[in-house]
Design a protein around this motif. Structure first.
Motif, short mmCIF file in Angstrom:
data_model
loop_
_atom_site.label_atom_id
_atom_site.label_comp_id
_atom_site.label_asym_id
_atom_site.label_seq_id
_atom_site.Cartn_x
_atom_site.Cartn_y
_atom_site.Cartn_z
N ASP A 1 -2.92 17.83 0.37
CA ASP A 1 -2.92 18.85 1.41
C ASP A 1 -1.79 18.67 2.41
OD1 ASP A 1 -4.62 16.55 2.22
OD2 ASP A 1 -4.63 17.64 4.11
N LYS A 2 -1.12 17.51 2.39
CA LYS A 2 0.05 17.36 3.27
C LYS A 2 1.32 17.36 2.42
CE LYS A 2 -2.19 15.34 7.15
NZ LYS A 2 -3.42 14.81 6.49
N GLU B 1 -10.53 -0.67 -6.94
CA GLU B 1 -11.79 -1.35 -7.24
C GLU B 1 -11.65 -2.07 -8.58
OE1 GLU B 1 -14.87 -2.93 -6.20
OE2 GLU B 1 -13.92 -1.53 -4.84
N PRO B 2 -11.62 -3.43 -8.59
CA PRO B 2 -11.24 -4.12 -9.83
C PRO B 2 -12.33 -3.98 -10.89
CG PRO B 2 -11.93 -5.69 -8.18
CD PRO B 2 -11.97 -4.36 -7.53
N PRO C 1 -22.94 -3.02 -6.38
CA PRO C 1 -23.23 -2.47 -5.05
C PRO C 1 -22.18 -1.47 -4.57
CG PRO C 1 -22.56 -4.77 -4.90
CD PRO C 1 -22.74 -4.46 -6.35
N VAL C 2 -20.98 -1.50 -5.13
CA VAL C 2 -19.94 -0.59 -4.66
C VAL C 2 -19.96 0.72 -5.42
CG1 VAL C 2 -17.48 -0.29 -4.32
CG2 VAL C 2 -18.52 -2.49 -3.87
N THR C 3 -19.81 0.63 -6.76
CA THR C 3 -19.67 1.87 -7.53
C THR C 3 -21.01 2.45 -7.91
OG1 THR C 3 -19.50 0.57 -9.54
CG2 THR C 3 -17.46 1.20 -8.48
N MET D 1 -22.57 1.68 -10.51
CA MET D 1 -22.73 1.69 -11.97
C MET D 1 -23.47 0.44 -12.42
SD MET D 1 -19.04 2.96 -13.17
CE MET D 1 -18.43 4.58 -12.69
N LEU E 1 -6.55 -23.27 -9.33
CA LEU E 1 -6.99 -24.45 -8.58
C LEU E 1 -7.25 -25.62 -9.52
CD1 LEU E 1 -9.40 -23.70 -5.66
CD2 LEU E 1 -7.14 -24.70 -5.66
N VAL F 1 1.28 -32.78 14.57
CA VAL F 1 0.26 -31.74 14.50
C VAL F 1 0.36 -30.83 15.71
CG1 VAL F 1 -2.21 -31.32 14.64
CG2 VAL F 1 -1.32 -32.97 13.01
N TRP G 1 2.09 -21.10 16.28
CA TRP G 1 1.50 -20.17 17.23
C TRP G 1 2.58 -19.30 17.87
CZ3 TRP G 1 1.62 -19.93 22.76
CH2 TRP G 1 0.66 -19.08 23.31
N ILE H 1 8.33 -2.76 15.10
CA ILE H 1 8.83 -1.53 15.69
C ILE H 1 9.02 -0.47 14.61
CG2 ILE H 1 10.86 -0.51 16.79
CD1 ILE H 1 11.04 -2.98 18.49
N ARG I 1 5.68 0.96 13.61
CA ARG I 1 5.16 1.86 14.64
C ARG I 1 5.95 3.16 14.65
NH1 ARG I 1 5.36 -2.20 19.41
NH2 ARG I 1 5.66 -0.28 20.59
N ARG I 2 7.28 3.02 14.49
CA ARG I 2 8.13 4.20 14.48
C ARG I 2 7.73 5.12 13.33
NH1 ARG I 2 11.38 7.50 17.15
NH2 ARG I 2 12.89 8.54 15.82
N TYR J 1 4.60 6.88 14.17
CA TYR J 1 4.86 7.87 15.22
C TYR J 1 5.48 9.14 14.65
CZ TYR J 1 6.74 9.76 19.58
OH TYR J 1 7.04 10.56 20.63
#
Lengths: 689, 689
Positions: free
Chosen positions: B37-38, B265-266, B286-288, B290, B365, B650, B658, B669, B672-673, B676
């Motif tokens: 629609d866009k 959805e895997p 629980p999601v689909t 099925m 792992l 440490v 941090w 930026i 965000r641009r 916008y």
């Protein structure tokens, strides 16, 4: 702006526990950002589009941007002159006295039923101190920012319960073993006679170790294997606290539709624009493309920042020196603190930060750093420095000509313990709560006496007049609430090895604190503007930092301040029969009083050998008064303990936080289910079109 | 599915450096998830909607779900029978021999110009080993998963440059001071004569310390203050590496439109469904919503997991014991490793994991843990255990009747160093690269000899036949590439204190590795299915874990394995003139050979006093051969070093990570641009409607 999509049963625990007759049960409803072209997704009832808090936010948004000038081009702009054109300007010029959202009716008994009254009766009132908080309704009335604070406070209080119980068990275990244990027996034994060297240069006499008997017994309560266990437990507790809070926060974010929360493009603070009125360099904002005044980074920003933070650093150092050097025993330097925080605000103003969030984060860090230094430095001093660098009899270290303070007869741990007890009970429980509740009440009483307003007149006044008389809800109100709680968190995690009752006192304090704060917000403050914030912001980083410092600090307190390691080393390496028998006899060093020199006049008291707490060679050794082999042995054991403790805890906590997912599995399924259902509906509807 | 929105200049560095005549310059274009629609937001040219990799992904998506059965209800389902209905089933039943995406044309010189050939000529070819990689084009050809690997590898190689330079400087500094420094001078002095105790029980003679002269000189190259500095530097480097990678990754995610990447959805793995064919308990997803076969958590999952992981743990322990106990000197146990990894795959199959991602994470792992134990345990053994628990002459500790191994004459550090040099140069640089390049070439050659396919016939074969002859691009191909690099990262950060040249060798290896891998993917493998992945997955956690282990390990290597701390303690506390003169004389302990007992036959060689490396009291002391005061003093200093080093690093690394934001400010930026501008366009267009 959200609206309902489809109802599905997903109650939260606390919703179940709430009395449904008072607070209407609220089903969790699927929500979605409103878009006009998918109108079919939403409920029809327009009245339900926005809740109470959202509405006041919308009104504020309009008022803050509505220009009171004829220049049409500036309508709803974020431009330079915003400070001059909006409601703020009108207040500044005195056309209005203030602008604030109104409370809903009155909370006093006998007034008409309203949300404020209902919150007061069933949330803020003392009778409810054991009930769960109606957080959903707090959110609807005060907005997300304040609701998140109460969620956090409630969660923290809950998490304190297991810590308190374990702390209490450890404390009772300590009480049980303290009386009959060995060093205490030996110290208190009336047949033994240890003549101790004087604790200061002049005036102080030789003293008998038996004088410290009760101190040694008490310090044994906190100085045993149980405390080591509790320190490990609390380090893990701190990590679990942060991990579970992340999960709790994710849940609240989902329930309160803050999950995909994107902040609106933040406008510059009015104060910022006012400060920059004379700046002539303009620069296009890279996002919106609008022209804004601009401070060149290298020429202006860097010098200001440098100066601001170096002044803060200097102040913090000054506080440390003041506390350590002169007034180590006072709990805090209240007067200086007032001046300091004023200065912190001034400095942050200087920094000229563009958005409110930048400003808040900067001032939060500054104030927290000052408060941290102020509250904690005397405690750190007692824990790690006091009595450690005094030298030895006959050759004391001096500092500006004065001998260093020594810990009292019972050792440094007991002093640390007493200080913490004073802070946790006296200051936190009593002083703070009095300051928060009694003083505002007094002020109100005095005001009423002065203005002589009768109760009836007051009840009949229009709501804006009634609210005007309340204190204004300042931007920093919540900051001080967080600060108090975070400092408390610091005391009980950083020094837990010295005071296992900390969590219990904190728990008692916080059960009261929740209701105190609720009363404050409902009865004493004007209704604050509802703000949307998705989390507790920079406080999370502060809490994380504290939990890391706590690991180090506890390792060092057990290793260096307590007598736990020396006793262990004695038992395994020096004791003839593997017990603590004769521990004192063999660990107190000997000093021949004839070796006192110069000003020290204590020689005359007829004592030949006096004892002192240290591990040095006896007077008949060729290297007399040098550190003995036992000193190095114990030091190695102490440091080994620090190394093992720290690494173990860091590995375990790292593993725990890796194992615990930040978002609960159940919630993840709900989020995916929501996305799936929305998609299904869209696909079906688009197909039908 | 993205499309262009608006062009704006945002070139990436490497785009600038690329030769624009070969690879067309690609402007960064604003992209947006396509919504019908866009439509007005997007470009008109439908040909440009999807790139090459996206198309092969779409085809694969269709093929994997296209049912080869007449039952219409199962079309495009994720249901139970997927394994029986799709192209996989056809391959399994032998109707097709395989299904894979095709390469674009041929890479050999003389063939028609195509992307594959261009990538070979200007990316995979040896001549380009100093040029930047055309990552955008790699992404278009191979998909995001492989492009992210090459981005990471390139980034890692770049980050190695500063580390190599500093390492080289430290190495030269070590070379400079090693010859003339004191312990070496003393050891090599022909006038001094230290008779050392035998290094083993039988056969070994007394030996002269001068024999270890060259070893001591060499070990001094790595055992000095420069190495301490380098260990600190590399700890910070490791943190910066991870922080900057996060930023780089954020940038790539933005450029490749993976920022808001939500996985589809895997679906369950086909193997998972096949395994569960006989399971009768079904449960709604629980999601689909099925129905899917389901393993009850407590009754099935937990026992399987427990068994699987305890077998892995047992194997790892077995590997440790094998390496430490029997074959400490071999670089690795290659044969056992092969069996182990087969077993790891079997165990993970047992675990019956639903999605491919769960399966991959679990096997990653497991394999990494095994490889880690296998490669690192012998090194850890030499660094921290070997020669440390041998006891003392006359009273050696035994283990199953055998005396513990001692380090060679030069000390343990030089052995560690030699081992690392062998691994970094021999194994990494030579063996691995031969395995990767030469062996596949040989196999190809043999195949060609056997099947006797002429070059012309080959060139004329249809592309699917040509590609069929290549090795299939297995799912685990990239896993082994990552594994190799992560193990290398481990060697150079964990043991950097023992081998400062590590980063340099790694740098050389990786410059080759990039091109080796590129050649492999372009010429030797079938084109892999283009997969979309937003990051390097679980490897980030592994790298983070390694960087933490490295901090501990370096602290311990410097403190315990090197001679740095004992020398410092000697200089400050025991040396008569504050230098290292007579260091050996005063630190080698003395042993009276008449104290040898029983089986030890070395007494007969006419030596009265022999020396050994340890800090014990001399034979004429009442507590002879007990640890001396110097031992405890040095141990305390060593542990103090560990405590200071670890805590400092440490705190500093915590502060650094941090301070450095995870997403570069410039990128924020841009994002965000983009939001916008999109909003502006939508508002304007909706108004015009």
């Amino acid at each position: 702006f959200e609206k309902n999509l489809e109802k599905e049963n997903l109650y939260l625990e606390y919703d179940k526990k709430l009395d449904e007759t008072i607070f209407e049960k609220k089903d969790k409803i699927f929500t979605l950002t409103y878009t006009k072209d998918k109108d079919y997704l939403f409920e029809e009832d327009k009245e339900k589009y926005f809740d109470n808090a959202s509405r006041s936010r919308i009104v504020n948004f309009i008022l803050r941007r509505k220009p009171f000038s004829d220049d049409k081009t500036e309508a709803f702009s974020f431009g330079k002159h915003i400070y001059d054109i909006c409601v703020n300007k009108m207040i500044k010029d005195g056309h209005y006295s203030d602008a604030y959202p109104l409370h809903e009716g009155h909370w006093k008994p006998g007034s008409v039923d309203n949300t404020r009254k209902r919150l007061f009766d069933y949330w803020a009132n003392w009778r409810n101190f054991l009930k769960v908080q109606p957080l959903d309704h707090v959110r609807k009335y005060f907005g997300e920012k304040i609701a998140i604070y109460f969620t956090w406070l409630g969660f923290y209080t809950q998490m304190l319960i297991p810590a308190s119980i374990v702390g209490l068990v450890v404390f009772f275990y300590g009480c049980g073993i303290s009386g009959g244990s060995y060093p205490a027996k030996e110290v208190c034994d009336p047949n033994k006679n240890f003549t101790m060297c004087p604790l200061c240069d002049f005036q102080c006499p030789y003293w008998d170790l038996r004088a410290s008997c009760s101190h040694v017994v008490i310090s044994r309560i906190f100085d045993n294997g149980g405390t080591v266990f509790f320190a490990i437990f609390m380090s893990l507790w701190g990590t679990l606290f942060l991990e579970f809070w992340k999960r709790k926060q994710a849940k609240m974010q989902y329930l309160w539709d803050l999950t995909d929360f994107v902040k609106e493009e933040p406008p510059p603070r009015p104060e910022y624009l006012a400060q920059l009125e004379n700046v002539t360099t303009y620069k296009e904002d890279p996002v919106t493309g609008m022209k804004e005044p601009h401070l060149p980074f290298w020429r202006k920003r860097v010098p200001i920042y440098l100066m601001s933070w170096s002044i803060m650093f200097f102040l913090a150092m000054l506080a440390v020196v003041a506390v350590v050097g002169v007034i180590a025993y006072r709990v805090s330097v209240l007067a200086a603190l007032q001046i300091y925080s004023r200065l912190a605000f001034k400095l942050t103003d200087w920094e000229c930060l563009r958005t409110q969030k930048d400003y808040d984060d900067s001032i939060t860090l500054k104030l927290f750093a000052l408060q941290f230094v102020n509250y904690y430095s005397s405690i750190f001093y007692i824990a790690f420095i006091k009595g450690r660098i005094v030298g030895r009899p006959g050759n004391y270290n001096t500092f500006f000509g004065a001998r260093q303070e020594e810990c009292e007869a019972g050792g440094c741990l007991i002093e640390l313990c007493i200080q913490l007890a004073i802070i946790m009970t006296g200051k936190q429980l009593i002083v703070n709560n009095i300051m928060e509740i009694v003083i505002p009440k007094l002020i109100k009483l005095i005001k009423r006496k002065i203005f002589k307003i009768s109760k009836e007149k007051k009840m009949n006044a229009p709501p804006w007049e009634r609210d005007y008389r309340l204190e204004s809800a300042q931007h920093t109100a919540l900051f001080y609430e967080y600060l108090e709680m975070v400092l408390q968190f610091g005391f009980l995690t950083i020094f837990v090895a010295a005071f296992p009752l900390g969590p219990l006192f904190a728990l008692i304090n916080n059960i009261l604190e929740i209701r105190f704060d609720a009363i404050k917000f409902i009865t004493q403050l004007r209704r604050p503007l509802a703000q949307r914030l998705p989390d507790i912001g920079i406080w999370y980083s502060v809490l994380y930092g504290i939990s890391r410092i706590a690991i180090m600090s506890n390792a060092f307190i057990i290793a260096l301040t307590s007598d736990y390691i020396p006793r262990l080393v004695y038992v395994y390496a020096y004791s003839p029969d593997g017990t603590l028998v004769d521990y004192m006899e063999r660990t107190l060093s000997k000093f021949n009083t004839s070796d006192f020199q110069g000003s020290n006049v204590n020689v005359a008291q007829g004592v030949e050998i006096c004892r002192y707490r240290d591990f040095r060679k006896p007077p008949n050794d060729p290297d007399k008064y040098e550190y003995s082999e036992m000193y190095w042995h114990i030091l190695a054991a102490r440091l080994a303990f620090v190394v093992i403790f720290e690494n173990l805890i860091v590995i375990v906590t790292g593993f725990i936080s890796w194992l615990i997912p930040d978002v609960p599995g159940e919630l993840k399924i709900h989020i995916r289910r929501e996305a799936y259902i929305t998609n299904e509906i869209i696909i079906k509807t688009e197909l039908l079109r």
